[in-house]
Design a protein around this motif. Sequence first.
Motif, PDB file in Angstrom:
ATOM      1  N   LEU A  11       0.804   8.850  -1.359  1.00 14.18           N
ATOM      2  CA  LEU A  11       1.606   8.023  -0.844  1.00 14.18           C
ATOM      3  C   LEU A  11       1.218   6.564  -1.370  1.00 14.18           C
ATOM      4  O   LEU A  11      -0.015   6.415  -1.384  1.00 14.18           O
ATOM      5  CB  LEU A  11       1.573   7.930   0.854  1.00 14.18           C
ATOM      6  CG  LEU A  11       1.897   9.214   1.553  1.00 14.18           C
ATOM      7  CD1 LEU A  11       1.200   9.117   3.009  1.00 14.18           C
ATOM      8  CD2 LEU A  11       3.262   9.463   1.762  1.00 14.18           C
ATOM      9  N   ARG A  12       2.476   5.906  -1.723  1.00 10.01           N
ATOM     10  CA  ARG A  12       2.214   4.619  -1.785  1.00 10.01           C
ATOM     11  C   ARG A  12       3.345   3.775  -1.263  1.00 10.01           C
ATOM     12  O   ARG A  12       4.521   3.923  -1.761  1.00 10.01           O
ATOM     13  CB  ARG A  12       2.145   4.179  -3.313  1.00 10.01           C
ATOM     14  CG  ARG A  12       1.878   2.692  -3.471  1.00 10.01           C
ATOM     15  CD  ARG A  12       1.823   2.388  -5.147  1.00 10.01           C
ATOM     16  NE  ARG A  12       0.411   2.691  -5.330  1.00 10.01           N
ATOM     17  CZ  ARG A  12       0.168   2.500  -6.641  1.00 10.01           C
ATOM     18  NH1 ARG A  12       0.989   1.910  -7.785  1.00 10.01           N
ATOM     19  NH2 ARG A  12      -1.146   2.526  -6.885  1.00 10.01           N
ATOM     20  N   LEU A  36      -2.850  16.682   3.910  1.00  7.28           N
ATOM     21  CA  LEU A  36      -3.663  15.944   3.085  1.00  7.28           C
ATOM     22  C   LEU A  36      -2.933  14.771   2.791  1.00  7.28           C
ATOM     23  O   LEU A  36      -2.155  14.799   1.635  1.00  7.28           O
ATOM     24  CB  LEU A  36      -4.470  16.344   2.218  1.00  7.28           C
ATOM     25  CG  LEU A  36      -5.361  17.692   2.380  1.00  7.28           C
ATOM     26  CD1 LEU A  36      -6.131  18.128   1.101  1.00  7.28           C
ATOM     27  CD2 LEU A  36      -6.397  17.335   3.371  1.00  7.28           C
ATOM     28  N   ALA A  37      -2.915  13.595   3.660  1.00  2.00           N
ATOM     29  CA  ALA A  37      -2.048  12.331   3.303  1.00  2.00           C
ATOM     30  C   ALA A  37      -3.019  11.389   2.155  1.00  2.00           C
ATOM     31  O   ALA A  37      -4.082  10.983   2.832  1.00  2.00           O
ATOM     32  CB  ALA A  37      -1.737  11.592   4.349  1.00  2.00           C
ATOM     33  N   ILE A  38      -2.881  11.077   0.848  1.00  2.22           N
ATOM     34  CA  ILE A  38      -3.779  10.452   0.127  1.00  2.22           C
ATOM     35  C   ILE A  38      -3.020   9.174  -0.108  1.00  2.22           C
ATOM     36  O   ILE A  38      -2.209   9.148  -0.561  1.00  2.22           O
ATOM     37  CB  ILE A  38      -3.888  11.356  -1.383  1.00  2.22           C
ATOM     38  CG1 ILE A  38      -4.679  12.491  -1.037  1.00  2.22           C
ATOM     39  CG2 ILE A  38      -4.946  10.403  -2.177  1.00  2.22           C
ATOM     40  CD1 ILE A  38      -3.449  13.842  -1.376  1.00  2.22           C
ATOM     41  N   ASN A  39      -3.555   8.194   0.593  1.00  2.29           N
ATOM     42  CA  ASN A  39      -3.009   6.850   0.557  1.00  2.29           C
ATOM     43  C   ASN A  39      -3.509   6.122  -0.847  1.00  2.29           C
ATOM     44  O   ASN A  39      -4.507   5.855  -1.130  1.00  2.29           O
ATOM     45  CB  ASN A  39      -3.624   6.006   1.786  1.00  2.29           C
ATOM     46  CG  ASN A  39      -2.881   4.722   1.774  1.00  2.29           C
ATOM     47  OD1 ASN A  39      -1.728   4.292   1.125  1.00  2.29           O
ATOM     48  ND2 ASN A  39      -3.673   3.602   2.298  1.00  2.29           N
ATOM     49  N   ASP A  40      -2.412   5.709  -1.613  1.00  6.56           N
ATOM     50  CA  ASP A  40      -2.578   5.187  -2.958  1.00  6.56           C
ATOM     51  C   ASP A  40      -2.476   3.480  -2.921  1.00  6.56           C
ATOM     52  O   ASP A  40      -1.743   3.049  -3.421  1.00  6.56           O
ATOM     53  CB  ASP A  40      -2.039   5.631  -3.951  1.00  6.56           C
ATOM     54  CG  ASP A  40      -2.086   5.342  -5.387  1.00  6.56           C
ATOM     55  OD1 ASP A  40      -3.169   4.970  -5.689  1.00  6.56           O
ATOM     56  OD2 ASP A  40      -1.098   5.245  -5.988  1.00  6.56           O
ATOM     57  N   GLY A  41      -3.364   2.849  -2.107  1.00  4.54           N
ATOM     58  CA  GLY A  41      -3.271   1.451  -2.215  1.00  4.54           C
ATOM     59  C   GLY A  41      -2.123   0.711  -1.741  1.00  4.54           C
ATOM     60  O   GLY A  41      -1.530  -0.119  -1.908  1.00  4.54           O
ATOM     61  N   SER A  42      -1.539   1.535  -0.501  1.00  5.92           N
ATOM     62  CA  SER A  42      -0.229   0.934   0.059  1.00  5.92           C
ATOM     63  C   SER A  42      -0.506  -0.317   0.895  1.00  5.92           C
ATOM     64  O   SER A  42      -1.589  -0.446   1.274  1.00  5.92           O
ATOM     65  CB  SER A  42       0.187   2.013   1.170  1.00  5.92           C
ATOM     66  OG  SER A  42       0.552   3.177   0.725  1.00  5.92           O
ATOM     67  N   SER A  43       0.411  -1.095   0.525  1.00  2.00           N
ATOM     68  CA  SER A  43       0.332  -2.387   1.362  1.00  2.00           C
ATOM     69  C   SER A  43       1.480  -2.660   2.253  1.00  2.00           C
ATOM     70  O   SER A  43       1.431  -4.113   2.784  1.00  2.00           O
ATOM     71  CB  SER A  43       0.753  -3.485   0.245  1.00  2.00           C
ATOM     72  OG  SER A  43       2.085  -3.469  -0.366  1.00  2.00           O
ATOM     73  N   ASP A  44       2.326  -1.745   2.971  1.00  2.00           N
ATOM     74  CA  ASP A  44       3.225  -1.858   3.914  1.00  2.00           C
ATOM     75  C   ASP A  44       2.542  -1.094   5.047  1.00  2.00           C
ATOM     76  O   ASP A  44       1.207  -0.953   5.227  1.00  2.00           O
ATOM     77  CB  ASP A  44       4.574  -1.105   3.602  1.00  2.00           C
ATOM     78  CG  ASP A  44       4.529   0.348   3.298  1.00  2.00           C
ATOM     79  OD1 ASP A  44       3.287   0.923   3.112  1.00  2.00           O
ATOM     80  OD2 ASP A  44       5.483   0.995   2.808  1.00  2.00           O
ATOM     81  N   GLN A  45       3.129  -0.410   5.867  1.00  4.88           N
ATOM     82  CA  GLN A  45       2.780   0.279   7.176  1.00  4.88           C
ATOM     83  C   GLN A  45       2.310   1.626   7.207  1.00  4.88           C
ATOM     84  O   GLN A  45       2.060   2.250   8.264  1.00  4.88           O
ATOM     85  CB  GLN A  45       4.004  -0.159   8.188  1.00  4.88           C
ATOM     86  CG  GLN A  45       3.926  -1.679   8.818  1.00  4.88           C
ATOM     87  CD  GLN A  45       2.728  -1.814   9.399  1.00  4.88           C
ATOM     88  OE1 GLN A  45       2.006  -1.231  10.420  1.00  4.88           O
ATOM     89  NE2 GLN A  45       2.185  -3.030   8.828  1.00  4.88           N
ATOM     90  N   THR A  46       2.376   2.075   5.723  1.00  6.70           N
ATOM     91  CA  THR A  46       1.995   3.464   5.629  1.00  6.70           C
ATOM     92  C   THR A  46       0.869   3.774   6.090  1.00  6.70           C
ATOM     93  O   THR A  46       0.581   4.938   6.954  1.00  6.70           O
ATOM     94  CB  THR A  46       1.909   3.713   4.176  1.00  6.70           C
ATOM     95  OG1 THR A  46       3.119   3.760   3.429  1.00  6.70           O
ATOM     96  CG2 THR A  46       1.324   5.204   3.833  1.00  6.70           C
ATOM     97  N   LEU A  47      -0.264   3.245   6.038  1.00  5.40           N
ATOM     98  CA  LEU A  47      -1.635   3.580   6.701  1.00  5.40           C
ATOM     99  C   LEU A  47      -1.510   3.543   8.299  1.00  5.40           C
ATOM    100  O   LEU A  47      -2.046   4.588   8.798  1.00  5.40           O
ATOM    101  CB  LEU A  47      -2.494   2.653   6.182  1.00  5.40           C
ATOM    102  CG  LEU A  47      -4.261   3.131   6.584  1.00  5.40           C
ATOM    103  CD1 LEU A  47      -4.515   4.545   6.212  1.00  5.40           C
ATOM    104  CD2 LEU A  47      -5.050   2.039   6.149  1.00  5.40           C
ATOM    105  N   ALA A  48      -0.754   2.575   8.868  1.00  4.48           N
ATOM    106  CA  ALA A  48      -0.622   2.472  10.304  1.00  4.48           C
ATOM    107  C   ALA A  48       0.084   3.832  10.820  1.00  4.48           C
ATOM    108  O   ALA A  48      -0.159   4.128  11.979  1.00  4.48           O
ATOM    109  CB  ALA A  48      -0.168   1.223  10.582  1.00  4.48           C
ATOM    110  N   ILE A  49       1.100   4.037  10.078  1.00  2.00           N
ATOM    111  CA  ILE A  49       1.838   5.171  10.673  1.00  2.00           C
ATOM    112  C   ILE A  49       1.012   6.469  10.450  1.00  2.00           C
ATOM    113  O   ILE A  49       1.042   7.340  11.353  1.00  2.00           O
ATOM    114  CB  ILE A  49       3.308   5.366   9.720  1.00  2.00           C
ATOM    115  CG1 ILE A  49       4.240   4.192   9.875  1.00  2.00           C
ATOM    116  CG2 ILE A  49       3.899   6.865   9.986  1.00  2.00           C
ATOM    117  CD1 ILE A  49       5.280   4.041   8.896  1.00  2.00           C
TER     118      ILE A  49
END
Length: 337
Positions: A11-12, A36-49
Amino acid sequence: MGPRVSVLLPLRNAAATLDECITSIQSQSLQDFELLAINDGSSDQTLAILERYADRDQRLRILSNPGKGLVDALNYGLAQAGSPLIARIDGDDRMHTERLSRQLAFLQQNPNVTLVASQARIFPEEQLQAGFREYIRWQNRCLSAAEIAHNIYIESPFPHPSVTFRRTPIIQIGGYRQGPFPEDYDLWLRLHQAGHRMEKLPHKLLDWRESPGRVSRTDPRCSREAFDSLRARYLAKEPRLLERRHDLVVWGAGRKTRKRCRYLLDYGFKVNAWIDIDPRKIGNRIDNAPVVDPEWLNQKKRPFVLVYVNNHGARELIGEQLSSFGYRVEKDFLMVG
């Protein structure tokens, strides 16, 4: 004992569509999975969700990409997976409720198959352009292992987020690779040349989102030139072609065809004749080889034909004509995108 399948979700900045995606995964009829959700440096609300969902669902593991970009995220997810089976999905797509159960059942019943994909439905329908509509029609018809092998050099035969595969063989051939090319098509070509069997279920188990900002439209790794260069690299190692390299013929003598073919010729291949139906081209010479009409192929000593004609309908007609001359697909000719 680990989960039956690991769902790999890199995800980004996917916040706008992530709820739909995760809901479709949680709605699977097969519930024994890890996500497995791999966060690729997201700058929006992806991580919070992701954190909101992880608080309620222990199957969701949030990982942070230790590298940078999609390939690093995918390979990290492969390394962290707790299941021998990997199902891919992207953050803007949706799974049919039976996707995981059908693909896992197929792999269990067919231990000689390394990868199984599915047909796809494109949405929203109103954004689907004619060229992409034809590509999806072609892709959804390319089902069996034989059809996939016949057509592997035309285009990528699978939507990446529709595939489920065995983890060990993918790791053994090097996982996903970095380079100026589409990482999924490169993987399919390596699997093909390593002799792995790949199939596709005749069911639309993926809702594949179309949008102007889709990576395949914006990333230079997915450009026409990137595909042509990658395809030529594997064609140059194709055993069927190497065996017949001294009697090679190319169907298509137009400027665009010659440009695409040039990537292969740069590996030392030589064209003995060019096939075309345009009477204005027949009789000319290209690279000191004659341009001839299709009837020239109706001879006792059959050359090996690479069909570089890019139109889907024309390719089918050419295949029928070659078959009428006694040419056998893969043995005597290959279709090339």
